[in-house]
Write an enzyme that holds these catalytic residues in place. Sequence first.
Site: not given
Length: 322
Positions: A60, A66, A240, A245
Site C-alpha cells: 500500500h 512510491g 494454507s 507457499d
Amino acid sequence: MSWAVAFVVCLFILTSTAQLQVGFYQNSCPNAESVVASVVRQATLSDPTIPAALLRLHFHDCIVQGCEGSILIQSPATGNLEKDSSNHAGLRGFDVIDNAKAQLESQCPGIVSCADIVALAARDAITQTQGPQYDVPTGRRDGRVSNIADANNMPQVRDSINVLKSKFAAKGLSDKDLVLLSAAHTIGTTACFFLENRLYSFSTNSQSDPSINPSFLPELQAQCPQNGNVNVRIPLDRGSGNIFDIQILRNIRSGFAVIESDAALYQDDSTRAVVDSYFGLFGNLFGPSFEQDFAESMVRMGSIGVRTGSDGEIRRVCSAFN
C-alpha cells in the site's frame, strides 16, 4: 531459499535498482537490518497475523506514490492524509514500524528512513512465514507529502483483469509481477465485506461468480452468509493461510481463489500463462522458481518512486514529517 536462488536474486538486484543498494547502512548503522528483523520476529510471536499486515503495508505504501513512507503519516490529523483513504481501510502494523524506528533512532539518530524500515519489515515478515530470505536494496528517503487523493487509483478487489494489468503497468510492473505480488495473498485474511458481491449479487446473469469451483461455493457461503457479519475474516489462501507457499496459485488454478481479483488472474491468457508456468511436468527441476520470482517482484515493487540522495527526508518519527 537455496544458494542458487539467492545468487540469481542478487544478480537481479544489482542490475535493476541502481538508485538503491544492498547494505546501504553497513557503515552508518550496521545493525539496522538485524534490529528490524528482531522487532518483526517478536511482533510475530505476539501476533501471528502481523506478517501479512506488514506485507500489505509495504504494498500500500509503494503502489500509491512510491515506496517513500507516506502511508505512515498520521499527524496532523486532518482527515485528508493518505492513510485516511478508504482504500487503505484495515491497514495494520504501524506499531511494529514505530517500534523499529524508535530502536534505530536510539542507536543511529537520523540515519535509517521509515520507508526502508517498511521494506525490510515486509521481507522479514515473509521469512517469518517460511518464505524466501532475500536481499533488500536500501537507501530510500521519506517523502514529504501525504494526500488522501493520491490513493484514489489503487487496485481494487472488483477490478477487471484489464484494469488490474493497466494499474500495475502504470507503476512499471508487468503481468508477471501482477501474478506474483497477488500471490502475497498466500498469507493473511480478508473480510466477508469483500465477498458479498461475488457470492450473492455477482451479475444480472449469475447470483454468484461462476468461476468459483462448485464445491467451494457452499464453503464460502457458510463462512460469509448472506446478510451476515461482513467483518468476519477468512483466509485468503484456502488450506494454507499462515504459511508462505505456492498453494495460492494452485487454488487460483482450481477455482478456489477467495477474492475476485485473484480469480481474475486465471481469466486472461497472459496472467494464466504465468500461473501455469509454475506447474509444468518438470517444473520443480527445470521450471521457474516461484520463490525466486516472488523475491524479484518484491524488489522491483520496492523500487517504485523511491526518493534517494537529497530528495525527501529522514523522519525522526515515522508518523509525522520533520
